[in-house]
Design a protein around this motif. Structure first.
Motif, PDB file in Angstrom:
ATOM      1  N   MET A  19       0.817  -1.218   0.000  1.00 56.99           N
ATOM      2  CA  MET A  19       0.000   0.000   0.000  1.00 56.99           C
ATOM      3  C   MET A  19       0.854   1.272   0.000  1.00 56.99           C
ATOM      4  O   MET A  19       0.327   2.377   0.063  1.00 56.99           O
ATOM      5  CB  MET A  19      -0.938  -0.006   1.213  1.00 56.99           C
ATOM      6  N   TYR A  20       2.161   1.090  -0.087  1.00 62.27           N
ATOM      7  CA  TYR A  20       3.080   2.235   0.012  1.00 62.27           C
ATOM      8  C   TYR A  20       2.718   3.343  -0.975  1.00 62.27           C
ATOM      9  O   TYR A  20       2.558   4.502  -0.582  1.00 62.27           O
ATOM     10  CB  TYR A  20       4.522   1.765  -0.219  1.00 62.27           C
ATOM     11  N   ARG A  21       2.623   3.015  -2.253  1.00 67.02           N
ATOM     12  CA  ARG A  21       2.369   4.041  -3.278  1.00 67.02           C
ATOM     13  C   ARG A  21       1.039   4.736  -3.020  1.00 67.02           C
ATOM     14  O   ARG A  21       0.926   5.947  -3.183  1.00 67.02           O
ATOM     15  CB  ARG A  21       2.434   3.417  -4.666  1.00 67.02           C
ATOM     16  N   ASP A  22       0.011   3.999  -2.592  1.00 64.96           N
ATOM     17  CA  ASP A  22      -1.296   4.603  -2.303  1.00 64.96           C
ATOM     18  C   ASP A  22      -1.191   5.621  -1.162  1.00 64.96           C
ATOM     19  O   ASP A  22      -1.769   6.707  -1.234  1.00 64.96           O
ATOM     20  CB  ASP A  22      -2.326   3.525  -1.934  1.00 64.96           C
ATOM     21  N   PHE A  23      -0.457   5.266  -0.105  1.00 59.96           N
ATOM     22  CA  PHE A  23      -0.283   6.192   1.017  1.00 59.96           C
ATOM     23  C   PHE A  23       0.534   7.415   0.609  1.00 59.96           C
ATOM     24  O   PHE A  23       0.214   8.537   0.998  1.00 59.96           O
ATOM     25  CB  PHE A  23       0.363   5.500   2.225  1.00 59.96           C
ATOM     26  N   VAL A  24       1.580   7.219  -0.191  1.00 59.93           N
ATOM     27  CA  VAL A  24       2.387   8.347  -0.657  1.00 59.93           C
ATOM     28  C   VAL A  24       1.524   9.288  -1.499  1.00 59.93           C
ATOM     29  O   VAL A  24       1.586  10.512  -1.341  1.00 59.93           O
ATOM     30  CB  VAL A  24       3.626   7.861  -1.444  1.00 59.93           C
ATOM     31  N   ASP A  25       0.711   8.721  -2.373  1.00 62.71           N
ATOM     32  CA  ASP A  25      -0.183   9.554  -3.192  1.00 62.71           C
ATOM     33  C   ASP A  25      -1.152  10.333  -2.298  1.00 62.71           C
ATOM     34  O   ASP A  25      -1.409  11.511  -2.528  1.00 62.71           O
ATOM     35  CB  ASP A  25      -0.956   8.692  -4.195  1.00 62.71           C
ATOM     36  N   ALA A  26      -1.679   9.680  -1.265  1.00 61.11           N
ATOM     37  CA  ALA A  26      -2.595  10.357  -0.333  1.00 61.11           C
ATOM     38  C   ALA A  26      -1.874  11.473   0.412  1.00 61.11           C
ATOM     39  O   ALA A  26      -2.426  12.564   0.608  1.00 61.11           O
ATOM     40  CB  ALA A  26      -3.177   9.349   0.660  1.00 61.11           C
ATOM     41  N   LEU A  42      -7.782   4.231   3.130  1.00 60.66           N
ATOM     42  CA  LEU A  42      -6.704   3.250   3.001  1.00 60.66           C
ATOM     43  C   LEU A  42      -6.546   2.430   4.282  1.00 60.66           C
ATOM     44  O   LEU A  42      -6.364   1.203   4.222  1.00 60.66           O
ATOM     45  CB  LEU A  42      -5.386   3.949   2.661  1.00 60.66           C
ATOM     46  N   ILE A  43      -6.625   3.080   5.418  1.00 60.19           N
ATOM     47  CA  ILE A  43      -6.471   2.382   6.694  1.00 60.19           C
ATOM     48  C   ILE A  43      -7.597   1.370   6.903  1.00 60.19           C
ATOM     49  O   ILE A  43      -7.381   0.314   7.505  1.00 60.19           O
ATOM     50  CB  ILE A  43      -6.360   3.391   7.851  1.00 60.19           C
ATOM     51  N   SER A  44      -8.768   1.656   6.370  1.00 56.56           N
ATOM     52  CA  SER A  44      -9.886   0.714   6.516  1.00 56.56           C
ATOM     53  C   SER A  44      -9.606  -0.615   5.811  1.00 56.56           C
ATOM     54  O   SER A  44     -10.292  -1.597   6.063  1.00 56.56           O
ATOM     55  CB  SER A  44     -11.181   1.336   5.996  1.00 56.56           C
ATOM     56  N   HIS A  45      -8.589  -0.649   4.953  1.00 59.23           N
ATOM     57  CA  HIS A  45      -8.232  -1.877   4.245  1.00 59.23           C
ATOM     58  C   HIS A  45      -7.097  -2.646   4.928  1.00 59.23           C
ATOM     59  O   HIS A  45      -6.666  -3.680   4.424  1.00 59.23           O
ATOM     60  CB  HIS A  45      -7.837  -1.554   2.798  1.00 59.23           C
ATOM     61  N   LEU A  46      -6.617  -2.151   6.063  1.00 58.18           N
ATOM     62  CA  LEU A  46      -5.568  -2.857   6.798  1.00 58.18           C
ATOM     63  C   LEU A  46      -6.149  -4.073   7.510  1.00 58.18           C
ATOM     64  O   LEU A  46      -7.336  -4.107   7.826  1.00 58.18           O
ATOM     65  CB  LEU A  46      -4.926  -1.940   7.851  1.00 58.18           C
ATOM     66  N   GLY A  47      -5.298  -5.020   7.820  1.00 53.79           N
ATOM     67  CA  GLY A  47      -5.710  -6.170   8.622  1.00 53.79           C
ATOM     68  C   GLY A  47      -6.041  -5.720  10.032  1.00 53.79           C
ATOM     69  O   GLY A  47      -5.621  -4.645  10.484  1.00 53.79           O
ATOM     70  N   GLU A  48      -6.767  -6.538  10.762  1.00 57.45           N
ATOM     71  CA  GLU A  48      -7.208  -6.179  12.111  1.00 57.45           C
ATOM     72  C   GLU A  48      -6.041  -5.909  13.049  1.00 57.45           C
ATOM     73  O   GLU A  48      -6.052  -4.936  13.811  1.00 57.45           O
ATOM     74  CB  GLU A  48      -8.099  -7.296  12.671  1.00 57.45           C
ATOM     75  N   GLU A  49      -5.023  -6.762  13.008  1.00 53.58           N
ATOM     76  CA  GLU A  49      -3.876  -6.576  13.901  1.00 53.58           C
ATOM     77  C   GLU A  49      -3.124  -5.290  13.586  1.00 53.58           C
ATOM     78  O   GLU A  49      -2.747  -4.540  14.492  1.00 53.58           O
ATOM     79  CB  GLU A  49      -2.905  -7.775  13.816  1.00 53.58           C
ATOM     80  N   GLU A  50      -2.893  -5.042  12.294  1.00 51.41           N
ATOM     81  CA  GLU A  50      -2.187  -3.828  11.893  1.00 51.41           C
ATOM     82  C   GLU A  50      -2.976  -2.587  12.286  1.00 51.41           C
ATOM     83  O   GLU A  50      -2.417  -1.616  12.807  1.00 51.41           O
ATOM     84  CB  GLU A  50      -1.901  -3.811  10.388  1.00 51.41           C
ATOM     85  N   ALA A  51      -4.289  -2.617  12.036  1.00 47.84           N
ATOM     86  CA  ALA A  51      -5.135  -1.462  12.347  1.00 47.84           C
ATOM     87  C   ALA A  51      -5.172  -1.196  13.851  1.00 47.84           C
ATOM     88  O   ALA A  51      -5.064  -0.046  14.286  1.00 47.84           O
ATOM     89  CB  ALA A  51      -6.548  -1.671  11.804  1.00 47.84           C
ATOM     90  N   SER A  52      -5.289  -2.243  14.653  1.00 48.69           N
ATOM     91  CA  SER A  52      -5.333  -2.074  16.107  1.00 48.69           C
ATOM     92  C   SER A  52      -4.013  -1.549  16.646  1.00 48.69           C
ATOM     93  O   SER A  52      -3.983  -0.641  17.479  1.00 48.69           O
ATOM     94  CB  SER A  52      -5.671  -3.398  16.788  1.00 48.69           C
TER      95      SER A  52
END
Length: 166
Positions: A19-26, A42-52
């Protein structure tokens, strides 16, 4: 330093390689509200562990930034320190690093300024989402305050500095 080292040593950053390029663009978006919306999406597409984990970290960094008058750690300063560890490409050239640095820092600064961009997903919470710390006990709130610089008499290991012990 320990928290930064932990985040740096993760096998994949909390904001994952794919997701690097997507975050850089954002991060490069001009309007604050548009940038916040895109980062939240973008964060809503993270896994549960990563998001928490990201949510807890961002909320802690936000609390630290709230004490910037005494600790000099503004959102911008914290972003400079944490951006390279939270958001980086799997294979980076020096040219890419220099080109993307400002956008990466903008992403992390945006999250720290408005931690509501990162909400934990929780199957127990209504709607499956909650903001960390809302139901925190006073002990947890006291610990967060000390970590954020609210009580200079307490060392990093929790011992009382004034009387030489706990």
């Amino acid at each position: 330093g320990l928290l930064k080292m932990y985040v740096r040593d993760l096998p994949e950053p909390l904001l994952p390689f794919h997701m690097y390029r997507d975050f850089v663009d954002a991060g490069g978006l001009g309007g604050d509200e548009e940038r916040k919306r895109r980062i939240s999406d973008l964060i809503s597409h993270l896994g549960e562990e990563e998001a928490s984990t990201l949510s807890c970290l961002i909320h802690l960094l936000h609390a630290v930034s709230q004490k910037s008058a005494s600790n000099r750690m503004t959102c911008a300063n914290i972003a400079v320190v944490f951006a390279p560890n939270l958001l980086h490409a799997e294979e980076e050239s020096m040219e890419q690093l220099m080109r993307d640095q400002a956008a990466c820092e903008a992403v992390i600064r945006t999250l720290i300024q408005d931690p509501s961009c990162v909400l934990c997903r929780d199957s127990q919470a209504p709607g499956g989402v909650h903001e960390p710390g809302v139901e925190a006990s006073s002990d947890v709130a006291d610990d967060r305050s000390r970590l954020a610089g609210g009580d200079e008499s307490v060392s990093a290991d929790g011992t009382n500095v004034r009387d030489g012990g706990g």
